[in-house]
Scaffold this active site. Sequence first.
Site, PDB file in Angstrom:
ATOM      1  N   GLY A 118       0.817  -1.206   0.000  1.00  0.00           N
ATOM      2  CA  GLY A 118       0.000   0.000   0.000  1.00  0.00           C
ATOM      3  C   GLY A 118       0.849   1.254   0.000  1.00  0.00           C
ATOM      4  O   GLY A 118       2.014   1.235   0.420  1.00  0.00           O
ATOM      5  N   HIS A 153      -2.295   7.043   7.531  1.00  0.00           N
ATOM      6  CA  HIS A 153      -1.351   7.996   6.924  1.00  0.00           C
ATOM      7  C   HIS A 153      -2.044   9.328   6.593  1.00  0.00           C
ATOM      8  O   HIS A 153      -1.441  10.391   6.695  1.00  0.00           O
ATOM      9  CB  HIS A 153      -0.779   7.437   5.618  1.00  0.00           C
ATOM     10  CG  HIS A 153       0.444   6.572   5.781  1.00  0.00           C
ATOM     11  ND1 HIS A 153       1.626   7.051   6.282  1.00  0.00           N
ATOM     12  CD2 HIS A 153       0.668   5.270   5.466  1.00  0.00           C
ATOM     13  CE1 HIS A 153       2.534   6.058   6.275  1.00  0.00           C
ATOM     14  NE2 HIS A 153       1.969   4.969   5.805  1.00  0.00           N
ATOM     15  N   CYS A 172       6.340  -0.447   6.903  1.00  0.00           N
ATOM     16  CA  CYS A 172       5.887   0.722   6.141  1.00  0.00           C
ATOM     17  C   CYS A 172       7.037   1.206   5.264  1.00  0.00           C
ATOM     18  O   CYS A 172       8.177   1.259   5.739  1.00  0.00           O
ATOM     19  CB  CYS A 172       5.453   1.832   7.105  1.00  0.00           C
ATOM     20  SG  CYS A 172       4.946   3.359   6.298  1.00  0.00           S
ATOM     21  N   LEU A 173       6.746   1.534   4.026  1.00  0.00           N
ATOM     22  CA  LEU A 173       7.796   1.996   3.107  1.00  0.00           C
ATOM     23  C   LEU A 173       8.444   3.293   3.599  1.00  0.00           C
ATOM     24  O   LEU A 173       9.565   3.606   3.215  1.00  0.00           O
ATOM     25  CB  LEU A 173       7.228   2.194   1.698  1.00  0.00           C
ATOM     26  CG  LEU A 173       6.755   0.912   0.996  1.00  0.00           C
ATOM     27  CD1 LEU A 173       6.037   1.243  -0.301  1.00  0.00           C
ATOM     28  CD2 LEU A 173       7.923  -0.036   0.748  1.00  0.00           C
ATOM     29  N   HIS A 187      -3.997   0.820   7.776  1.00  0.00           N
ATOM     30  CA  HIS A 187      -2.651   1.407   7.811  1.00  0.00           C
ATOM     31  C   HIS A 187      -2.579   2.636   6.899  1.00  0.00           C
ATOM     32  O   HIS A 187      -2.114   3.715   7.318  1.00  0.00           O
ATOM     33  CB  HIS A 187      -1.627   0.344   7.369  1.00  0.00           C
ATOM     34  CG  HIS A 187      -0.219   0.831   7.229  1.00  0.00           C
ATOM     35  ND1 HIS A 187       0.821   0.338   7.992  1.00  0.00           N
ATOM     36  CD2 HIS A 187       0.340   1.773   6.409  1.00  0.00           C
ATOM     37  CE1 HIS A 187       1.949   0.956   7.653  1.00  0.00           C
ATOM     38  NE2 HIS A 187       1.684   1.832   6.691  1.00  0.00           N
ATOM     39  N   GLU A 188      -3.066   2.494   5.662  1.00  0.00           N
ATOM     40  CA  GLU A 188      -2.975   3.603   4.698  1.00  0.00           C
ATOM     41  C   GLU A 188      -3.880   4.754   5.123  1.00  0.00           C
ATOM     42  O   GLU A 188      -3.521   5.925   4.987  1.00  0.00           O
ATOM     43  CB  GLU A 188      -3.350   3.130   3.294  1.00  0.00           C
ATOM     44  CG  GLU A 188      -2.494   2.005   2.732  1.00  0.00           C
ATOM     45  CD  GLU A 188      -0.992   2.211   2.893  1.00  0.00           C
ATOM     46  OE1 GLU A 188      -0.534   3.371   2.847  1.00  0.00           O
ATOM     47  OE2 GLU A 188      -0.277   1.214   3.090  1.00  0.00           O
ATOM     48  N   GLN A 232       2.963   9.972   1.425  1.00  0.00           N
ATOM     49  CA  GLN A 232       4.267   9.289   1.312  1.00  0.00           C
ATOM     50  C   GLN A 232       5.054   9.728   0.086  1.00  0.00           C
ATOM     51  O   GLN A 232       6.260   9.511   0.007  1.00  0.00           O
ATOM     52  CB  GLN A 232       4.082   7.759   1.294  1.00  0.00           C
ATOM     53  CG  GLN A 232       3.565   7.205   2.614  1.00  0.00           C
ATOM     54  CD  GLN A 232       3.449   5.702   2.571  1.00  0.00           C
ATOM     55  OE1 GLN A 232       2.475   5.157   2.093  1.00  0.00           O
ATOM     56  NE2 GLN A 232       4.467   5.012   3.052  1.00  0.00           N
TER      57      GLN A 232
END
Length: 155
Positions: free
Chosen positions: A45, A134, A88-89, A130-131, A50
């Site tokens: 995701g 953000h 997480c990226l 999670h997304e 991000q």
Amino acid sequence: MIRRIIKQGDPLLEQVCAPVTEFDERLARVLDDMHETLDKAEGVGLAGPQIGYMRRVFIMHLGEGVRVEAINPKIVKTYGRQEVKEGCLSVPDTWGIVIRPKKCKLRAQNRHGEWYTLVLKDLGAQCACHENDHLDGHLFIEKVERLIDPEEAQA
Ligand code: CO
């Protein structure tokens, strides 16, 4: 175009994103770039902030060609709980155990502005939550029950 993924410590990741109001060519381009960036990163995701796009947008690649674009998303209902490994990226080389809903109902717009409802479970539910976090300036590390080392994360 592949975009640079912003990392933890950048204040952009702590901001609350604004709704998308224009469903135009620019939005389509951002979404296309997000898919390309997520493919390259081999992630599940990616949320707008991000890549420095401060609007309420995230995408998910849930395997077998399932690609979700969620614009102005809302998690309208959650069901149950699951204890999952998460990363997480934007937080490289860090994994932890997080409690997420087992299932959730996502309401969002597509790139044309049309509303849809999607019921997600397991990885899909974990990723959507999670997304979505953000978009309100929250990272998964705030929710981690305990951090785990990379070997355990692979297992
Ligand atoms: Co993330």
